[in-house]
Design an enzyme around this catalytic site. Structure first.
Site: not given
Ligand code: COA
Length: 323
Positions: A113, A250, A280
């Site tokens: 990520c 993020h 996500n």
């Protein structure tokens, strides 16, 4: 001195949308639980046969087309992904070819990520050291392929998508008022590999495995390391918190976003949040958020943007850039 300035962005989200209600059909969960704990409402899921390179290619094409940039002028492609098409060649090589880019190099970056922040940091190094003039940085993921669809603690959190950012080397004064990347710093601490990982891989099991996570621990690390990485950038550049126009973290989930903003003392009205609609998307989440906010006019030329991220590894870091 040279700065790496964003001159174009593009995105691609797969057509299929999966809502929280879809999960409630097969798992012991509910739309209400997912919204309350994560703020996520829906996510996009790649179609059968639609691979990470396909998503990345369309995002890249859109960035080139919408900003009138010739593929011939790109001399480096960096693709941040944890879900490559194949073990080799790199997905970046396939994307370079399908975009008609023939110059320079192409490679993948795996920092989960944090992948986009890592890739931007590398792109910045290539630009300021005069090794590249125009770099396409892409975040592209098909996490749906590494989900355990029976694990309600993880499968509700992720989605598929891609977005591209084109950086150009531009002469600048070397001050904080310059456009471009003003700060980038990446970190990792391998003692935490077990907190977020897949159950397999090429060398260990000869298959990709599926994602497992100690959610609470990851939350704890994200809520401290992401704001700390922004503070690190402010300290090093001498910029103030109040000078940040947009926080584009993020997009893990809304509770993490809220916690990061609160720790930094940045109002929610200055946070770009796409997690509710995309979930996500790992390395694709920051460029998707940048693209959408630039397209709808929230982010405009001259704005100071902070992009912190945290992911498996653990990896984390931040870029500060002026649009
Ligand atoms: N629906 C309903 N219940 C669920 C559920 C779901 N989708 N997922 C987990 N639960 C249950 C758990 O089984 C647990 O039940 P139990 O108490 O009977 O054991 C309960 O809810 C609480 O679980 P817990 O994991 O403690 O919840 P939480 O408040 O920590 O929220 C996350 C879970 C995953 C939302 C949260 O930990 C989180 O956001 N972590 C960070 C995850 C992330 O974004 N990672 C990527 C970073 S790159």
């Amino acid at each position: 001195m040279l700065r790496a300035v964003v001159i174009g962005t593009g995105e691609y989200l797969p057509e299929k949308i999966m809502t929280n209600h879809d999960f409630a059909q097969t798992l012991e969960t509910s739309h209400e639980w997912i919204v309350e704990r994560t703020g996520i409402i829906q996510r996009h899921i790649a179609a059968e046969g639609e691979n990470t390179s396909d998503l990345a290619t369309i995002a890249g094409q859109n960035a080139l087309k919408d900003f009138g940039i010739s593929p011939d002028s790109i001399d480096l492609v960096i693709l941040a992904t944890t879900t490559p098409d194949d073990t080799m060649p790199s997905t970046a090589s396939k994307v370079q070819h399908s975009l008609g880019i023939k110059n320079g190099a192409a490679f993948d970056v795996n920092a989960a990520c944090s992948g986009f922040v890592y890739a931007m940091s590398i792109a910045n190094s290539f630009i300021v050291s005069r090794q590249a003039k125009r770099v396409m940085v892409i975040g592209a993921e098909t996490y749906s392929r590494i989900m355990n669809w029976e694990d309600r603690g993880t499968c509700i959190l992720f989605g598929d998508g891609a977005a591209a950012v084109i950086l150009e080397a531009q002469e600048a004064k070397g001050t904080n008022t310059d456009r471009g990347i003003l700060f980038s710093k990446i970190h990792s601490d391998g003692q935490y590999t077990e907190l977020l990982k897949t159950t397999g891989g090429v060398s260990s099991t000869k298959n990709a495995g599926y994602l497992t996570m100690v959610g609470r621990e990851i939350f704890r690390h994200a809520a401290s390391k992401m704001p700390a990485s922004v503070e690190e950038g402010l300290l090093e550049t001498g910029l103030g918190k109040d000078e940040i126009d947009w926080l584009v973290p993020h997009q893990a989930n809304m509770r993490i976003l809220a916690s990061v903003a609160q720790k930094l003392g940045i109002g929610e009205d200055k946070v770009i949040a796409t997690a509710p609609m995309h979930a996500n998307t790992s390395a694709a989440s920051i460029p998707l958020a940048l693209h959408q906010a630039a397209k709808d006019g929230r982010i405009s030329r001259g704005n100071l943007i902070a992009c912190p991220a945290l992911g498996a590894g653990l990896t984390w870091g931040c870029i500060l850039l002026r649009w």
